[in-house]
Design a protein around this motif. Structure first.
Motif, mmCIF file in Angstrom:
data_model
loop_
_atom_site.group_PDB
_atom_site.id
_atom_site.type_symbol
_atom_site.label_atom_id
_atom_site.label_comp_id
_atom_site.label_asym_id
_atom_site.label_seq_id
_atom_site.Cartn_x
_atom_site.Cartn_y
_atom_site.Cartn_z
ATOM 1 N N PRO A 124 -66.135 -63.040 6.865
ATOM 2 C CA PRO A 124 -65.407 -62.597 5.666
ATOM 3 C C PRO A 124 -63.964 -62.192 5.930
ATOM 4 O O PRO A 124 -63.122 -62.291 5.042
ATOM 5 C CB PRO A 124 -66.238 -61.412 5.163
ATOM 6 N N ALA A 125 -63.679 -61.741 7.138
ATOM 7 C CA ALA A 125 -62.313 -61.299 7.441
ATOM 8 C C ALA A 125 -61.466 -62.395 8.074
ATOM 9 O O ALA A 125 -60.290 -62.196 8.361
ATOM 10 C CB ALA A 125 -62.352 -60.078 8.372
ATOM 11 N N GLY A 126 -62.039 -63.580 8.284
ATOM 12 C CA GLY A 126 -61.299 -64.649 8.945
ATOM 13 C C GLY A 126 -61.233 -64.436 10.447
ATOM 14 O O GLY A 126 -61.569 -63.356 10.953
ATOM 15 N N LEU A 127 -60.798 -65.450 11.182
ATOM 16 C CA LEU A 127 -60.713 -65.371 12.635
ATOM 17 C C LEU A 127 -59.311 -64.969 13.076
ATOM 18 O O LEU A 127 -58.328 -65.622 12.686
ATOM 19 C CB LEU A 127 -61.072 -66.722 13.266
ATOM 20 N N PRO A 128 -59.180 -63.925 13.896
ATOM 21 C CA PRO A 128 -57.853 -63.476 14.354
ATOM 22 C C PRO A 128 -57.057 -64.570 15.060
ATOM 23 O O PRO A 128 -55.841 -64.662 14.875
ATOM 24 C CB PRO A 128 -58.179 -62.321 15.306
ATOM 25 N N LEU A 157 -51.962 -58.976 10.242
ATOM 26 C CA LEU A 157 -53.408 -59.022 9.998
ATOM 27 C C LEU A 157 -54.170 -59.257 11.298
ATOM 28 O O LEU A 157 -55.172 -58.592 11.588
ATOM 29 C CB LEU A 157 -53.711 -60.133 8.995
ATOM 30 N N ALA A 158 -53.694 -60.199 12.098
ATOM 31 C CA ALA A 158 -54.363 -60.500 13.372
ATOM 32 C C ALA A 158 -54.165 -59.386 14.383
ATOM 33 O O ALA A 158 -55.071 -59.056 15.158
ATOM 34 C CB ALA A 158 -53.841 -61.820 13.934
ATOM 35 N N ALA A 159 -52.964 -58.785 14.381
ATOM 36 C CA ALA A 159 -52.660 -57.704 15.332
ATOM 37 C C ALA A 159 -53.577 -56.509 15.114
ATOM 38 O O ALA A 159 -54.031 -55.874 16.073
ATOM 39 C CB ALA A 159 -51.202 -57.285 15.182
ATOM 40 N N MET A 164 -53.840 -60.110 20.807
ATOM 41 C CA MET A 164 -52.756 -59.672 21.689
ATOM 42 C C MET A 164 -51.435 -60.386 21.419
ATOM 43 O O MET A 164 -50.377 -59.756 21.328
ATOM 44 C CB MET A 164 -53.162 -59.883 23.148
ATOM 45 N N GLN A 165 -51.460 -61.710 21.301
ATOM 46 C CA GLN A 165 -50.224 -62.450 21.097
ATOM 47 C C GLN A 165 -49.577 -62.089 19.766
ATOM 48 O O GLN A 165 -48.348 -62.027 19.659
ATOM 49 C CB GLN A 165 -50.496 -63.958 21.168
ATOM 50 N N SER A 166 -50.398 -61.841 18.747
ATOM 51 C CA SER A 166 -49.857 -61.419 17.454
ATOM 52 C C SER A 166 -49.207 -60.044 17.561
ATOM 53 O O SER A 166 -48.171 -59.786 16.951
ATOM 54 C CB SER A 166 -50.962 -61.385 16.388
ATOM 55 N N GLN A 167 -49.808 -59.161 18.328
ATOM 56 C CA GLN A 167 -49.230 -57.824 18.525
ATOM 57 C C GLN A 167 -47.842 -57.927 19.149
ATOM 58 O O GLN A 167 -46.901 -57.251 18.725
ATOM 59 C CB GLN A 167 -50.163 -56.991 19.406
ATOM 60 N N CYS A 168 -47.727 -58.793 20.133
ATOM 61 C CA CYS A 168 -46.453 -58.948 20.834
ATOM 62 C C CYS A 168 -45.405 -59.607 19.936
ATOM 63 O O CYS A 168 -44.256 -59.159 19.861
ATOM 64 C CB CYS A 168 -46.661 -59.766 22.104
#
Length: 343
Positions: A124-128, A157-159, A164-168
């Motif tokens: 339901p939340a999708g894949l990060p 959303l992914a972070a 990790m890559q989205s956070q960066c």
């Protein structure tokens, strides 16, 4: 057994992979178990169960227990993706992005990433990972129009789910004010979150920010610790930073000014794209290597098959046939009346 397949509503867990990984069974026994597994999985595929198609496609893609086959992998993954399996949709997106088993098509890659990002009843939340890839598509206009605001939204959303890559990348966008309002504290926060997951680039960035007090309270000891971690992970800039720190306060100040000053920020957007490409290629490295090996094996097999169909020693056999025909002609000529004694 087939009876269990017909009565089961879920694909049962496979223990062969774990047993082989733990050296409980040898390769021959493992491959035998996988053959039996595939027979059952095909029955589940006939019943329209996407997770069965996903497992078969993944095995063909990674060569897990069977010979890799990119085309067959995509066939089963597309079947699973069409059935709504988000994990399969993510893999199909990667195949279209890389041109593996299918013709390279950034637009189709974007479409599958978007489906996997939005999720369904099972996810339901999708894949990060899909959300990160979708953000990258928006950031650099891959298969869609460039929209850095949408990119930052999907990064965020992914972070928040720990990607990790989205956070960066989100940290860099906050640092530059790309798609979001420039915010050094939020930039430092996301660098720190990525650093905790052993992202060397983020460890260097948060380390330098602690050293100078940018977006965080100044703490040189914390800064040095993070920079050391980045250096141990092979970051060359982190190693240079440690050399500057050992040289004394003046060298340290000059280094931090160079890395965190306005001139550096002007080039950071280009660095983001370059770093992304490098990291994205690294993330796909195992997949690409496996598939390249599969293609090479397929090429060698075609060559072997072609050779096996070619008559060996053709010239020698033709000479023998001609010689036999000539001998037969002579025998017939000799047996004709009046042939004896003629020149």
């Amino acid at each position: 057994c087939p009876g269990n397949v017909e009565s089961s509503s879920e694909v049962p867990h496979n223990s062969a992979d774990d047993r082989f990984k733990n050296h409980e069974i040898d390769e021959k026994e493992y491959r035998g178990m996988i053959r039996e597994r595939l027979e059952k999985l095909h029955k589940y595929v006939e019943r329209g169960m996407p997770e069965a198609s996903l497992e078969i496609g993944s095995r063909y893609l990674n060569g897990q227990g069977i010979r890799p086959d990119a085309v067959a992998a995509c066939k089963y993954l597309l079947d699973a993706a069409g059935g709504g399996d988000c994990a399969a949709q993510l893999l199909v997106g990667r195949c279209y992005e890389q041109g593996v088993g299918v013709q390279c098509d950034p637009k189709k890659a974007f479409t599958w990433y978007k489906l996997a990002s939005k999720g369904n009843a099972k996810f339901p939340a999708g894949l990060p990972e899909a959300q990160h890839n979708l953000a990258v598509c928006y950031q650099f206009g891959i298969g869609t129009r460039k929209d850095v605001s949408l990119a930052s939204g999907w990064y965020k959303l992914a972070a928040r789910k720990g990607q990790m890559q989205s956070q960066c990348n989100l940290a860099i966008n906050y640092m530059l004010g790309k798609g979001v309002r420039k915010h050094l504290r939020k930039s430092a926060y996301w660098f720190l979150e990525a650093a905790k997951q052993d992202c060397a680039r983020a460890q260097l960035q948060i380390g330098m920010r602690y050293m100078k007090g940018v977006g965080v309270r100044k703490d040189e000891s914390k800064g040095v610790r993070w920079i050391k971690k980045a250096s141990k992970l092979g970051d060359e800039t982190a190693s240079k930073a440690l050399d500057a720190i050992r040289s004394g306060p003046k060298a340290t100040k000059a280094f931090l000014l160079e890395e965190l000053g306005d001139e550096h920020l002007l080039t950071a957007e280009g660095e983001l794209e370059e770093k992304f490409v490098m990291e994205h290629q690294k993330a796909q490295e195992a997949l690409s290597e496996t598939l390249l090996q599969a293609k090479e094996r397929a090429r060698r097999k075609e060559e072997r098959d072609a050779k096996s169909q070619m008559p060996s020693g053709l010239g020698f056999r033709m000479e023998k046939v001609v010689a036999e025909a000539q001998a037969e002609a002579k025998r017939r000529l000799a047996s004709q009346p009046g042939s004896q004694g003629e020149d």
